[in-house]
Design a protein around this motif. Structure first.
Motif, mmCIF file in Angstrom:
data_model
loop_
_atom_site.group_PDB
_atom_site.id
_atom_site.type_symbol
_atom_site.label_atom_id
_atom_site.label_comp_id
_atom_site.label_asym_id
_atom_site.label_seq_id
_atom_site.Cartn_x
_atom_site.Cartn_y
_atom_site.Cartn_z
ATOM 1 N N GLY A 81 -12.157 59.911 30.369
ATOM 2 C CA GLY A 81 -12.844 60.644 29.307
ATOM 3 C C GLY A 81 -12.256 62.009 29.075
ATOM 4 N N ASP A 82 -12.363 62.463 27.817
ATOM 5 C CA ASP A 82 -11.709 63.711 27.425
ATOM 6 C C ASP A 82 -12.655 64.900 27.377
ATOM 7 O OD1 ASP A 82 -9.301 62.395 27.183
ATOM 8 O OD2 ASP A 82 -9.668 61.859 25.081
ATOM 9 N N SER A 83 -13.942 64.658 27.522
ATOM 10 C CA SER A 83 -14.891 65.775 27.475
ATOM 11 C C SER A 83 -15.916 65.574 28.592
ATOM 12 C CB SER A 83 -15.622 65.798 26.124
ATOM 13 O OG SER A 83 -16.449 64.649 26.027
ATOM 14 N N ASN A 135 -21.357 52.773 19.208
ATOM 15 C CA ASN A 135 -20.056 53.439 19.342
ATOM 16 C C ASN A 135 -18.959 52.684 18.584
ATOM 17 O OD1 ASN A 135 -18.715 55.733 20.527
ATOM 18 N ND2 ASN A 135 -17.600 54.292 21.821
ATOM 19 N N GLY A 136 -19.363 51.726 17.734
ATOM 20 C CA GLY A 136 -18.385 51.039 16.897
ATOM 21 C C GLY A 136 -18.018 49.643 17.374
ATOM 22 N N GLY A 137 -18.490 49.242 18.562
ATOM 23 C CA GLY A 137 -18.298 47.861 19.024
ATOM 24 C C GLY A 137 -17.039 47.600 19.822
ATOM 25 N N LYS A 138 -16.122 48.581 19.839
ATOM 26 C CA LYS A 138 -14.844 48.321 20.513
ATOM 27 C C LYS A 138 -14.798 48.944 21.907
ATOM 28 C CE LYS A 138 -9.966 48.121 19.396
ATOM 29 N NZ LYS A 138 -8.869 48.890 18.852
ATOM 30 N N LYS A 144 -11.199 55.420 22.583
ATOM 31 C CA LYS A 144 -10.076 54.695 23.203
ATOM 32 C C LYS A 144 -10.557 54.042 24.493
ATOM 33 C CE LYS A 144 -8.444 58.623 25.836
ATOM 34 N NZ LYS A 144 -7.465 59.593 26.174
ATOM 35 N N LEU A 145 -9.746 53.141 24.992
ATOM 36 C CA LEU A 145 -10.119 52.422 26.206
ATOM 37 C C LEU A 145 -10.331 53.404 27.357
ATOM 38 C CD1 LEU A 145 -8.526 49.063 27.193
ATOM 39 C CD2 LEU A 145 -9.243 50.676 28.929
ATOM 40 N N ALA A 148 -15.077 53.120 31.405
ATOM 41 C CA ALA A 148 -16.362 52.492 31.061
ATOM 42 C C ALA A 148 -16.132 51.058 30.599
ATOM 43 C CB ALA A 148 -17.066 53.293 29.966
ATOM 44 N N ASP A 149 -15.093 50.848 29.790
ATOM 45 C CA ASP A 149 -14.792 49.493 29.321
ATOM 46 C C ASP A 149 -14.420 48.586 30.494
ATOM 47 O OD1 ASP A 149 -15.167 50.310 26.665
ATOM 48 O OD2 ASP A 149 -13.093 50.986 26.511
ATOM 49 N N VAL A 150 -13.674 49.143 31.437
ATOM 50 C CA VAL A 150 -13.256 48.341 32.591
ATOM 51 C C VAL A 150 -14.471 47.959 33.439
ATOM 52 C CG1 VAL A 150 -11.812 48.303 34.656
ATOM 53 C CG2 VAL A 150 -10.974 49.414 32.571
ATOM 54 N N SER A 151 -15.340 48.931 33.728
ATOM 55 C CA SER A 151 -16.560 48.637 34.512
ATOM 56 C C SER A 151 -17.406 47.583 33.823
ATOM 57 C CB SER A 151 -17.434 49.890 34.668
ATOM 58 O OG SER A 151 -16.772 50.889 35.361
#
Ligand SMILES: N[C@@H](CCC(=O)N[C@@H](CS)C(=O)NCC(=O)O)C(=O)O
Length: 200
Positions: A81-83, A135-138, A144-145, A148-151
């Motif tokens: 994450g960036d923030s 969050n847009g479904g992606k 961006k990946l 969180a997506d991996v978990s």
């Protein structure tokens, strides 16, 4: 035990608490030693901080606790994450992942299994469906990946493999997310080569 300049992740011959870390390495495109210790391997358990696995060794750095290991890999390879808000949201998904996955392996009565299937799981999955959709479904967090997506992916995979597919499939955005994630070339390559004889 492997002594190497490339990171070494010690766990058992199962997905369990190590699979998110493994998939993080894959997503980051980082080579790692994926050591699947037998359950009676005393040497690495003795060295591990709490005498438990997973245990990561990366050069001079050694660390226990699955979420800390995931967080380390994610931060090191720019998947955390960036923030402050995104980093915190990513950790929240990571912790929810374990809230979802651990009962799969620990529920030991029909009553607990029914409560899990009919109440706990829908509560968590409907929350994830909402977060992902909003969050847009992606991606679960940001644009961006991320970790969180991996978990979330490894958790959905656990549910599919442990007979909860029909529950997951009630959530179209999650189901679509799972198949889209599996189609990422590095992930599909990893999944096709992953041993089929994993214990859990
Ligand atoms: N909170 C720890 C729990 C670690 C844990 O319970 N590891 C289990 C395998 S999933 C273990 O090492 N069991 C063998 C033992 O405790 O002797 C984490 O998430 O890493």
């Amino acid at each position: 035990m492997i002594t190497s300049q490339i990171p070494t992740l010690h766990y058992f011959n199962g997905r369990g608490r190590a699979e998110t870390s493994r998939v993080l390495f894959v997503v980051a495109g980082v080579e790692f030693n994926d050591v699947k210790n037998p359950f009676d391997n005393a040497e690495i358990k003795q060295r591990a901080t709490y005498k438990q696995l997973p245990y990561l060794i990366d050069g001079d750095f050694e660390i226990s606790q699955s979420i800390a290991i995931e967080n380390y890999i994610a931060n090191k390879y720019n998947l955390a994450g960036d923030s402050l808000v995104d980093r915190t949201r990513i950790l929240s998904i990571a912790q929810a992942s374990y809230d979802i996955s651990i009962p799969i392996f620990t529920n030991d009565t029909d009553e607990k299994k029914a409560l899990y299937k009919n109440e706990t799981l829908p509560r968590f999955l409907s929350a994830w469906e909402k977060i992902l959709t909003e969050n847009g479904g992606k991606h679960f967090v940001g644009s961006k990946l991320s970790a969180a997506d991996v978990s979330a992916y490894t958790t959905l995979e656990n549910l599919y493999s442990k007979n909860y597919k029909e529950v997951v499939d009630k959530y179209p955005t999650l189901t679509n997310f799972k198949s889209t994630f599996e189609a990422i070339p590095s992930i599909s390559d990893y999944l096709s080569k992953r041993p089929k004889d994993l214990f859990f």
